[in-house]
Scaffold this active site. Structure first.
Site, short mmCIF file in Angstrom:
data_model
loop_
_atom_site.label_atom_id
_atom_site.label_comp_id
_atom_site.label_asym_id
_atom_site.label_seq_id
_atom_site.Cartn_x
_atom_site.Cartn_y
_atom_site.Cartn_z
N HIS A 176 0.83 -1.21 0.00
CA HIS A 176 0.00 0.00 0.00
C HIS A 176 0.87 1.26 0.00
CE1 HIS A 176 -3.59 2.41 1.22
NE2 HIS A 176 -2.64 3.17 1.75
N GLU A 177 1.85 1.28 0.89
CA GLU A 177 2.72 2.46 0.99
C GLU A 177 3.60 2.61 -0.25
OE1 GLU A 177 2.00 4.61 3.18
OE2 GLU A 177 0.67 3.24 4.23
N HIS A 231 1.77 4.51 -2.92
CA HIS A 231 1.94 5.96 -2.73
C HIS A 231 3.31 6.41 -3.25
CE1 HIS A 231 -1.63 6.69 -0.31
NE2 HIS A 231 -1.28 5.76 0.57
#
Length: 151
Positions: free
Chosen positions: A67-68, A71
């Site tokens: 998820h990170e 980003h």
């Protein structure tokens, strides 16, 4: 898990799922409480919550890392990296990363809130409230009767 092990895992996940290298730092941050991790826009570093690794294991941690990294890679490419952006949501699906992390068991226990039950003396209407009500000041909304707290 040590710092260098976490860094190695993040680099491996980045190469495996995104085919791009992770060239910044990944660290555990014990001060994170309500989130699994965060991507820092200025430094491009990633901070992860160690409690997720301790309570849920490596699989949950890898999901948060993916998820990170979504980003991270989208931000560096100049594409939409925020949760509301289409690019971000599509990349999440592509790499099978969770949009939100599951709440921790230790945090869930703290969320239990007390409820207060009041009834009207005149009409018997019941009220459930999260906060205490001053029964001398407030009355029933239906008949203006006196409220009584039910124990």
């Amino acid at each position: 898990m040590e710092q260098f092990e976490l860094q190695k895992i993040v680099e491996e996940v980045s190469l495996e799922y995104f085919n791009k290298p992770f060239r910044h730092k990944a660290t555990f941050n014990n001060r994170l409480r309500t989130t699994g991790g965060r991507y820092l826009l200025r430094s491009h570093n990633i901070e992860l919550n160690p409690k997720y690794y301790q309570e849920r294991g490596i699989d949950e941690l890898v999901g948060i890392i993916k998820h990170e990294l979504c980003h991270y890679h989208l931000h560096l490419e100049g594409r939409g990296y925020q949760h509301r952006d289409r690019d971000f949501r599509e990349l999440l699906k592509e790499v099978d990363a969770p949009r939100f992390c599951k709440p921790l068991d230790s945090v869930k226990k703290r969320r239990i809130t007390k409820q207060y039950l009041y009834t009207c003396k005149s009409c018997g209407l019941g009220y459930v409230r999260k906060r205490r009500v001053d029964t001398n000041r407030y009355v029933c909304g239906k008949c203006s009767g006196k409220l009584v707290e039910v124990k």
